[in-house]
Design a protein around this motif. Sequence first.
Motif, PDB file in Angstrom:
ATOM      1  N   GLY A 144       0.836  -1.196   0.000  1.00  0.00           N
ATOM      2  CA  GLY A 144       0.000   0.000   0.000  1.00  0.00           C
ATOM      3  C   GLY A 144       0.867   1.240   0.000  1.00  0.00           C
ATOM      4  N   LEU A 145       0.387   2.325  -0.621  1.00  0.00           N
ATOM      5  CA  LEU A 145       1.131   3.579  -0.591  1.00  0.00           C
ATOM      6  C   LEU A 145       1.219   4.100   0.831  1.00  0.00           C
ATOM      7  N   TRP A 146       2.383   4.671   1.169  1.00  0.00           N
ATOM      8  CA  TRP A 146       2.575   5.181   2.521  1.00  0.00           C
ATOM      9  C   TRP A 146       3.547   6.354   2.489  1.00  0.00           C
ATOM     10  N   TRP A 147       3.532   7.165   3.545  1.00  0.00           N
ATOM     11  CA  TRP A 147       4.419   8.330   3.614  1.00  0.00           C
ATOM     12  C   TRP A 147       5.748   7.949   4.251  1.00  0.00           C
ATOM     13  N   TRP A 148       6.801   8.703   3.900  1.00  0.00           N
ATOM     14  CA  TRP A 148       8.135   8.351   4.388  1.00  0.00           C
ATOM     15  C   TRP A 148       8.962   9.602   4.688  1.00  0.00           C
ATOM     16  N   TRP A 149       9.876   9.423   5.646  1.00  0.00           N
ATOM     17  CA  TRP A 149      10.651  10.524   6.200  1.00  0.00           C
ATOM     18  C   TRP A 149      11.774  11.007   5.276  1.00  0.00           C
ATOM     19  N   LEU A 150      12.038  12.310   5.330  1.00  0.00           N
ATOM     20  CA  LEU A 150      13.298  12.896   4.898  1.00  0.00           C
ATOM     21  C   LEU A 150      14.031  13.384   6.149  1.00  0.00           C
ATOM     22  N   ARG A 151      15.281  13.784   6.008  1.00  0.00           N
ATOM     23  CA  ARG A 151      16.027  14.150   7.223  1.00  0.00           C
ATOM     24  C   ARG A 151      15.925  15.638   7.559  1.00  0.00           C
ATOM     25  N   ALA A 152      15.244  16.416   6.732  1.00  0.00           N
ATOM     26  CA  ALA A 152      15.159  17.862   6.924  1.00  0.00           C
ATOM     27  C   ALA A 152      14.140  18.229   8.000  1.00  0.00           C
ATOM     28  N   PRO A 153      14.371  19.345   8.705  1.00  0.00           N
ATOM     29  CA  PRO A 153      13.405  19.799   9.700  1.00  0.00           C
ATOM     30  C   PRO A 153      12.165  20.387   9.034  1.00  0.00           C
ATOM     31  N   GLY A 154      11.031  20.280   9.721  1.00  0.00           N
ATOM     32  CA  GLY A 154       9.795  20.854   9.215  1.00  0.00           C
ATOM     33  C   GLY A 154       9.629  22.300   9.644  1.00  0.00           C
ATOM     34  N   ARG A 155       8.386  22.699   9.846  1.00  0.00           N
ATOM     35  CA  ARG A 155       8.082  24.085  10.199  1.00  0.00           C
ATOM     36  C   ARG A 155       8.687  24.460  11.553  1.00  0.00           C
ATOM     37  N   HIS A 156       8.786  23.474  12.419  1.00  0.00           N
ATOM     38  CA  HIS A 156       9.440  23.618  13.719  1.00  0.00           C
ATOM     39  C   HIS A 156      10.336  22.400  13.905  1.00  0.00           C
ATOM     40  N   ASN A 157      11.215  22.439  14.891  1.00  0.00           N
ATOM     41  CA  ASN A 157      12.126  21.315  15.111  1.00  0.00           C
ATOM     42  C   ASN A 157      11.494  20.137  15.848  1.00  0.00           C
ATOM     43  N   VAL A 158      10.188  20.189  16.070  1.00  0.00           N
ATOM     44  CA  VAL A 158       9.474  18.994  16.538  1.00  0.00           C
ATOM     45  C   VAL A 158       8.774  18.326  15.365  1.00  0.00           C
ATOM     46  N   ARG A 159       9.124  18.754  14.159  1.00  0.00           N
ATOM     47  CA  ARG A 159       8.589  18.169  12.938  1.00  0.00           C
ATOM     48  C   ARG A 159       9.734  17.865  11.976  1.00  0.00           C
ATOM     49  N   ALA A 160       9.531  16.872  11.116  1.00  0.00           N
ATOM     50  CA  ALA A 160      10.491  16.567  10.067  1.00  0.00           C
ATOM     51  C   ALA A 160       9.740  16.440   8.744  1.00  0.00           C
ATOM     52  N   VAL A 161      10.382  16.874   7.671  1.00  0.00           N
ATOM     53  CA  VAL A 161       9.772  16.847   6.341  1.00  0.00           C
ATOM     54  C   VAL A 161       9.557  15.396   5.913  1.00  0.00           C
ATOM     55  N   TYR A 162       8.525  15.185   5.113  1.00  0.00           N
ATOM     56  CA  TYR A 162       8.211  13.832   4.660  1.00  0.00           C
ATOM     57  C   TYR A 162       7.651  13.861   3.250  1.00  0.00           C
ATOM     58  N   VAL A 163       7.615  12.696   2.624  1.00  0.00           N
ATOM     59  CA  VAL A 163       7.000  12.517   1.316  1.00  0.00           C
ATOM     60  C   VAL A 163       5.662  11.830   1.534  1.00  0.00           C
ATOM     61  N   HIS A 164       4.595  12.477   1.102  1.00  0.00           N
ATOM     62  CA  HIS A 164       3.252  11.938   1.274  1.00  0.00           C
ATOM     63  C   HIS A 164       3.075  10.681   0.426  1.00  0.00           C
ATOM     64  N   GLY A 165       2.043   9.932   0.723  1.00  0.00           N
ATOM     65  CA  GLY A 165       1.786   8.718  -0.038  1.00  0.00           C
ATOM     66  C   GLY A 165       1.614   8.948  -1.526  1.00  0.00           C
ATOM     67  N   ASP A 166       1.131  10.146  -1.906  1.00  0.00           N
ATOM     68  CA  ASP A 166       0.960  10.441  -3.324  1.00  0.00           C
ATOM     69  C   ASP A 166       2.200  11.084  -3.942  1.00  0.00           C
ATOM     70  N   GLY A 167       3.282  11.205  -3.171  1.00  0.00           N
ATOM     71  CA  GLY A 167       4.534  11.747  -3.684  1.00  0.00           C
ATOM     72  C   GLY A 167       4.716  13.229  -3.464  1.00  0.00           C
ATOM     73  N   ASN A 168       3.698  13.920  -2.957  1.00  0.00           N
ATOM     74  CA  ASN A 168       3.819  15.337  -2.659  1.00  0.00           C
ATOM     75  C   ASN A 168       4.731  15.527  -1.444  1.00  0.00           C
ATOM     76  N   ILE A 169       5.378  16.678  -1.347  1.00  0.00           N
ATOM     77  CA  ILE A 169       6.316  16.943  -0.256  1.00  0.00           C
ATOM     78  C   ILE A 169       5.599  17.676   0.874  1.00  0.00           C
ATOM     79  N   GLY A 170       5.581  17.075   2.052  1.00  0.00           N
ATOM     80  CA  GLY A 170       5.028  17.717   3.243  1.00  0.00           C
ATOM     81  C   GLY A 170       6.099  18.555   3.898  1.00  0.00           C
ATOM     82  N   ILE A 171       6.341  19.742   3.351  1.00  0.00           N
ATOM     83  CA  ILE A 171       7.473  20.547   3.793  1.00  0.00           C
ATOM     84  C   ILE A 171       7.250  21.145   5.177  1.00  0.00           C
ATOM     85  N   GLN A 172       6.005  21.220   5.636  1.00  0.00           N
ATOM     86  CA  GLN A 172       5.750  21.686   7.002  1.00  0.00           C
ATOM     87  C   GLN A 172       6.145  20.632   8.020  1.00  0.00           C
TER      88      GLN A 172
END
Length: 202
Positions: A144-172
């Motif tokens: 099944g499609l699933w989201w996966w981590w990148l190593r970059a920080p998100g909007r705050h340092n309690v978040r990390a950027v990820y790739v959504h299941g559809d391939g879009n970048i969750g930069i927040q």
Amino acid sequence: MQVGDKIVFDRYQWRILDIKNNAALIITEDIIEQRAYHDVYKDTTWADCELRKYLNGEFYDKFTVTNRSRIIPVINKNSNNPWYGTNGGEDTEDRIFLLDIEDMVCRYFGDSSANLHNRGKNQKYWFQRKDKNNIKRSATFKDGLWWWWLRAPGRHNVRAVYVHGDGNIGIQGNNIFRCNISLFHYLGDNKGGVRPALWLKL
């Protein structure tokens, strides 16, 4: 070997992203497991996160001695979040690592740098859902499609950027400890997917 080829190394199938200086940058073809980015909810960068410790410790140690000798330690620069300026932390020496934002949107999965560097006035959380390169970034876990981590920080340092299941970048970013509910193919465990990357001596 050529960029784009799939190879088997140790226990997994990998995709070749780059070749230089008699070494290949490879990433697992699929998401191989689900893990939180860190084990507590506090400001954290890649340098200090539990996922980095796991990949370069327990995960790395499971490779055979011969295969470990082929994994090349590299210095990774950990840039600030380009939209929010969140601190990316110190440079790290890694044998196993996650890709960063630039890897994902500028180098190895098609060039979507225009979306990275020309943020729309109403864009807070995502790149373009209709980005033609999204399909190249989508990945599966247990069929099944699933989201996966990148190593970059998100909007705050309690978040990390990820790739959504559809391939879009969750930069927040997603919550590094108690991950937010994903709306894409919920599989019963909401932790982020892991696609390790490494440089392999050829």
